[in-house]
Design a protein around this motif. Structure first.
Motif, PDB file in Angstrom:
ATOM      1  N   ALA A  95      64.589  45.573  83.137  1.00  0.00           N
ATOM      2  CA  ALA A  95      64.670  44.114  82.994  1.00  0.00           C
ATOM      3  C   ALA A  95      64.831  42.950  84.175  1.00  0.00           C
ATOM      4  O   ALA A  95      66.318  43.265  84.853  1.00  0.00           O
ATOM      5  CB  ALA A  95      65.444  43.633  81.231  1.00  0.00           C
ATOM      6  N   VAL A  96      63.799  42.368  84.925  1.00  0.00           N
ATOM      7  CA  VAL A  96      64.569  41.510  85.850  1.00  0.00           C
ATOM      8  C   VAL A  96      63.799  40.179  85.291  1.00  0.00           C
ATOM      9  O   VAL A  96      62.401  40.369  85.657  1.00  0.00           O
ATOM     10  CB  VAL A  96      63.668  41.717  86.954  1.00  0.00           C
ATOM     11  N   PRO A  97      64.298  39.431  85.762  1.00  0.00           N
ATOM     12  CA  PRO A  97      63.699  37.650  85.861  1.00  0.00           C
ATOM     13  C   PRO A  97      62.186  38.045  86.605  1.00  0.00           C
ATOM     14  O   PRO A  97      61.952  38.202  87.679  1.00  0.00           O
ATOM     15  CB  PRO A  97      64.418  36.712  86.083  1.00  0.00           C
ATOM     16  N   PRO A  98      61.052  37.395  86.062  1.00  0.00           N
ATOM     17  CA  PRO A  98      59.538  37.371  86.728  1.00  0.00           C
ATOM     18  C   PRO A  98      59.719  36.815  88.002  1.00  0.00           C
ATOM     19  O   PRO A  98      58.921  38.180  88.431  1.00  0.00           O
ATOM     20  CB  PRO A  98      59.046  36.354  85.844  1.00  0.00           C
ATOM     21  N   VAL A 139      68.067  49.266  82.681  1.00  0.00           N
ATOM     22  CA  VAL A 139      68.919  48.983  83.770  1.00  0.00           C
ATOM     23  C   VAL A 139      68.556  47.639  83.740  1.00  0.00           C
ATOM     24  O   VAL A 139      67.035  46.878  83.581  1.00  0.00           O
ATOM     25  CB  VAL A 139      68.725  49.818  84.882  1.00  0.00           C
ATOM     26  N   ALA A 140      69.552  46.407  83.908  1.00  0.00           N
ATOM     27  CA  ALA A 140      68.938  45.001  84.492  1.00  0.00           C
ATOM     28  C   ALA A 140      69.260  44.338  85.182  1.00  0.00           C
ATOM     29  O   ALA A 140      71.050  44.968  86.147  1.00  0.00           O
ATOM     30  CB  ALA A 140      69.870  44.113  82.537  1.00  0.00           C
ATOM     31  N   VAL A 141      68.791  43.202  85.812  1.00  0.00           N
ATOM     32  CA  VAL A 141      68.775  42.484  86.938  1.00  0.00           C
ATOM     33  C   VAL A 141      68.863  41.046  86.462  1.00  0.00           C
ATOM     34  O   VAL A 141      68.223  40.617  85.792  1.00  0.00           O
ATOM     35  CB  VAL A 141      67.670  42.377  87.999  1.00  0.00           C
ATOM     36  N   ARG A 142      70.556  40.879  86.417  1.00  0.00           N
ATOM     37  CA  ARG A 142      70.874  39.986  85.839  1.00  0.00           C
ATOM     38  C   ARG A 142      71.185  38.943  86.579  1.00  0.00           C
ATOM     39  O   ARG A 142      71.889  38.269  87.027  1.00  0.00           O
ATOM     40  CB  ARG A 142      72.221  39.565  84.483  1.00  0.00           C
ATOM     41  N   VAL A 255      73.916  37.615  91.441  1.00  0.00           N
ATOM     42  CA  VAL A 255      72.585  37.967  90.662  1.00  0.00           C
ATOM     43  C   VAL A 255      73.622  39.541  90.771  1.00  0.00           C
ATOM     44  O   VAL A 255      74.057  40.215  91.888  1.00  0.00           O
ATOM     45  CB  VAL A 255      72.196  38.832  92.076  1.00  0.00           C
ATOM     46  N   TRP A 256      72.977  39.992  89.709  1.00  0.00           N
ATOM     47  CA  TRP A 256      74.109  41.544  88.943  1.00  0.00           C
ATOM     48  C   TRP A 256      72.965  42.593  88.320  1.00  0.00           C
ATOM     49  O   TRP A 256      72.088  42.268  87.860  1.00  0.00           O
ATOM     50  CB  TRP A 256      75.183  41.080  87.721  1.00  0.00           C
ATOM     51  N   LEU A 257      73.457  43.374  88.767  1.00  0.00           N
ATOM     52  CA  LEU A 257      73.088  44.262  88.339  1.00  0.00           C
ATOM     53  C   LEU A 257      73.547  45.406  87.166  1.00  0.00           C
ATOM     54  O   LEU A 257      75.004  45.666  87.121  1.00  0.00           O
ATOM     55  CB  LEU A 257      72.966  45.761  89.126  1.00  0.00           C
ATOM     56  N   VAL A 258      72.969  45.949  86.291  1.00  0.00           N
ATOM     57  CA  VAL A 258      74.004  45.523  84.814  1.00  0.00           C
ATOM     58  C   VAL A 258      73.145  47.555  84.043  1.00  0.00           C
ATOM     59  O   VAL A 258      71.598  47.286  84.519  1.00  0.00           O
ATOM     60  CB  VAL A 258      73.662  44.955  83.901  1.00  0.00           C
ATOM     61  N   MET A 271      67.433  56.122  90.576  1.00  0.00           N
ATOM     62  CA  MET A 271      67.202  56.097  91.388  1.00  0.00           C
ATOM     63  C   MET A 271      66.630  54.320  91.639  1.00  0.00           C
ATOM     64  O   MET A 271      66.965  54.120  93.038  1.00  0.00           O
ATOM     65  CB  MET A 271      65.378  57.299  92.170  1.00  0.00           C
ATOM     66  N   VAL A 272      66.357  53.791  90.647  1.00  0.00           N
ATOM     67  CA  VAL A 272      65.816  52.685  90.505  1.00  0.00           C
ATOM     68  C   VAL A 272      67.301  51.886  91.053  1.00  0.00           C
ATOM     69  O   VAL A 272      67.290  50.746  91.871  1.00  0.00           O
ATOM     70  CB  VAL A 272      65.790  52.606  89.083  1.00  0.00           C
ATOM     71  N   MET A 273      68.265  52.405  90.317  1.00  0.00           N
ATOM     72  CA  MET A 273      69.340  50.870  90.156  1.00  0.00           C
ATOM     73  C   MET A 273      70.109  51.480  92.205  1.00  0.00           C
ATOM     74  O   MET A 273      69.815  50.450  93.153  1.00  0.00           O
ATOM     75  CB  MET A 273      70.395  52.008  89.753  1.00  0.00           C
ATOM     76  N   ASP A 274      69.570  52.256  92.804  1.00  0.00           N
ATOM     77  CA  ASP A 274      69.960  52.439  94.316  1.00  0.00           C
ATOM     78  C   ASP A 274      68.602  51.136  95.439  1.00  0.00           C
ATOM     79  O   ASP A 274      68.576  50.952  95.868  1.00  0.00           O
ATOM     80  CB  ASP A 274      69.526  53.822  95.043  1.00  0.00           C
ATOM     81  N   ALA A 275      67.026  51.754  94.070  1.00  0.00           N
ATOM     82  CA  ALA A 275      66.071  50.685  94.825  1.00  0.00           C
ATOM     83  C   ALA A 275      66.882  49.152  95.189  1.00  0.00           C
ATOM     84  O   ALA A 275      66.434  48.011  95.732  1.00  0.00           O
ATOM     85  CB  ALA A 275      64.689  50.915  94.413  1.00  0.00           C
ATOM     86  N   LEU A 276      66.828  49.226  93.533  1.00  0.00           N
ATOM     87  CA  LEU A 276      67.433  47.206  93.700  1.00  0.00           C
ATOM     88  C   LEU A 276      68.920  47.397  94.538  1.00  0.00           C
ATOM     89  O   LEU A 276      68.663  46.227  94.887  1.00  0.00           O
ATOM     90  CB  LEU A 276      67.812  46.967  91.916  1.00  0.00           C
TER      91      LEU A 276
END
Length: 289
Positions: A95-98, A139-142, A255-258, A271-276
């Motif tokens: 989930a990430v803002p467009p 995983v989400a970016v908020r 910007v938060w990683l959740v 892996m996705v978290m590390d990429a973000l």
């Protein structure tokens, strides 16, 4: 009894309508109604009164809500635990803002896909905050400070903002006739607006209020007034010029990683978290503070 029907029962109980429950579950309303009817038949009890204004819980339904909620949480925890033990295969829901997803994070996430052939993404590019506990996302970016308990959150950065106008607007339009395009979704938007009034020493008319930043940018680029925009979006738009910069970061946005604790052990999610995180590190310095 089909235990999956409890999800439908809880959704209708919380939404109060078939359509609301259907939107939450990603199903059509006839499917929701059919599953509720099947559950009532299995239990031998009527759980809802079908009213013109919505579906109202009966006494039997009210008594079952807390029990069904606990069972649903246990099932979701079971699913998260199982996914946490998977290898780096399958789908990771992000989930990430467009705009941020497209401009800031997509290139790094695409690199990960090239390296991990068995990984898939489901990108939820909505401004609606996904419920991680309910597996709406892994995983989400908020762009707001997380307030849901039980989640693991890491602050990635602050994104800088500045006031922009279409090129030539401030020389073409007298200062007394300037207008402002507002991103008026929340209290933070109100705070940003106050900073703009103080910065330009004027309270501008607002005939455009949008609920997304890209719409504000489109109106500003079309020549309608000033707008407070994130620098990562506006600096590269040749139609715009910066009028005032927030050099002190007074209206920067966090910007938060959740992630849910049960999901962070999943190789794919890690892996996705590390990429973000790496994508954030590569954001140009002018765009963050």
């Amino acid at each position: 009894m089909n235990w999956n029907d409890l999800r439908f029962f809880v959704a209708v109980a919380q939404a109060g309508t078939l359509s609301g429950a259907a939107r939450r579950l990603g199903k059509d309303h006839t499917t929701v109604a059919r599953r509720i009817e099947a559950l009532e038949a299995d239990l031998g009890a009527r759980l809802f009164d079908r009213l013109a204004t919505g579906w109202q819980l009966t006494d039997a339904g009210e008594n079952l809500v807390p029990v069904a909620g606990r069972i649903e949480e246990d099932v979701l925890a079971f699913e998260r635990q199982a996914r946490g033990d998977e290898t780096a295969h399958g789908v990771v829901r992000i989930a990430v803002p467009p705009a941020a997803g497209r401009l800031l994070f997509a290139p790094r996430l695409a690199e990960l896909l090239r390296d991990q052939k068995n990984l898939e993404y489901e990108i939820l590019g909505s401004s609606v905050i996904a419920n991680l506990a309910r597996r709406e996302a892994d995983v989400a970016v908020r762009m707001a400070t997380p307030d849901q308990s039980g989640l693991i959150a890491r602050k990635l950065t602050n994104l800088r903002f500045a006031i922009y106008a279409a090129k030539g607007y401030t020389s073409r339009v007298a200062r007394k006739d300037w207008e402002f395009c507002s991103d008026g979704r929340n209290t933070f938007g109100d705070y940003q607006q106050g900073w703009v009034w103080e910065t330009i020493d004027a309270k501008l008319p607002m005939r455009v209020k949008a609920d997304d930043t890209q719409t504000v940018l489109a109106f500003v680029a079309a020549g309608h007034g000033l707008g407070l925009l994130p620098r990562y979006m506006a600096d590269s738009d040749d139609r715009l010029e910066m009028i005032f910069d927030d050099k002190l970061g007074e209206v920067s946005k966090p910007v938060w990683l959740v992630v849910h604790p049960d999901m962070r052990r999943s190789p794919g999610v890690r892996m996705v978290m590390d990429a973000l995180i790496r994508a954030t590190e590569n954001i140009p310095a002018d765009f963050k503070s």
